[in-house]
Design an enzyme around this catalytic site. Structure first.
Site, mmCIF file in Angstrom:
data_model
loop_
_atom_site.group_PDB
_atom_site.id
_atom_site.type_symbol
_atom_site.label_atom_id
_atom_site.label_comp_id
_atom_site.label_asym_id
_atom_site.label_seq_id
_atom_site.Cartn_x
_atom_site.Cartn_y
_atom_site.Cartn_z
ATOM 1 N N ASP A 91 0.863 -1.186 0.000
ATOM 2 C CA ASP A 91 0.000 0.000 0.000
ATOM 3 C C ASP A 91 0.896 1.231 0.000
ATOM 4 O OD1 ASP A 91 -2.342 -1.489 0.084
ATOM 5 O OD2 ASP A 91 -2.486 -1.411 2.266
ATOM 6 N N ASP B 134 -7.139 -1.691 -3.996
ATOM 7 C CA ASP B 134 -8.099 -1.411 -2.926
ATOM 8 C C ASP B 134 -9.243 -0.527 -3.421
ATOM 9 O OD1 ASP B 134 -6.455 -2.859 -1.213
ATOM 10 O OD2 ASP B 134 -5.474 -1.057 -0.407
#
Length: 156
Positions: A117, A136
């Site tokens: 991320d 995501d």
């Protein structure tokens, strides 16, 4: 099913390309933080071993493989469901986003043991401590699209 496949492949490719560019190309892996458009956007490295916001994170391989199997199972179920019944274009796009995003994160778990991320968005006066990635966003948007766009017509 062509639209679902093309959307899933496109999301998967975009997710993996952005991770390669930012995490490896810009060396975010070692730099940890790059300010892009302060305070709105920065790249902040985070290795997520759990699900959203690090929920269910664990250092154990059991959690890693359980999340891989869960993502594969949900993706297979969505694929089969969309294939069996006629659906609108938005449902097919949403399914493709969800599947492509899930596969992008599965590849991360297989390669790195965690999901890479790096996107961090904040607003003036509020620092968001969480990072996310393209996969995501696609998973969230795909799930939202499926919830909003599916359902049977009510009979009178």
């Amino acid at each position: 099913m062509r639209l679902v496949t093309q959307t899933a492949l496109g999301i998967f490719a975009l997710d993996q390309a952005t991770k390669l560019l930012v995490v490896h190309g810009l060396d975010l892996w070692s730099r940890q933080h790059i300010t892009v458009l302060p305070p709105w956007l920065s790249f902040r490295m985070a290795w997520n071993q759990g699900i959203n916001f690090g929920l269910l994170s664990s250092d154990g391989d059991l959690a890693r493989w359980a999340l891989v199997l869960m993502a594969l199972g949900i993706s297979a179920w969505v694929w089969r469901w969309v294939r069996r019944e006629p659906h609108s274009r938005i449902v097919k796009l949403s399914a493709g986003c969800l599947i492509g995003g899930a596969m992008g994160n599965v590849i991360d778990r297989l390669l790195y043991g965690a999901v890479a991320d790096f996107l961090n968005m904040s607003v003036p006066g509020l620092d968001n401590p969480y990072s996310f990635n393209v996969a995501d966003v696609a998973i969230f948007g795909g799930a939202l699209g499926l919830v909003v766009s599916t359902g049977r017509e009510k009979t009178p």
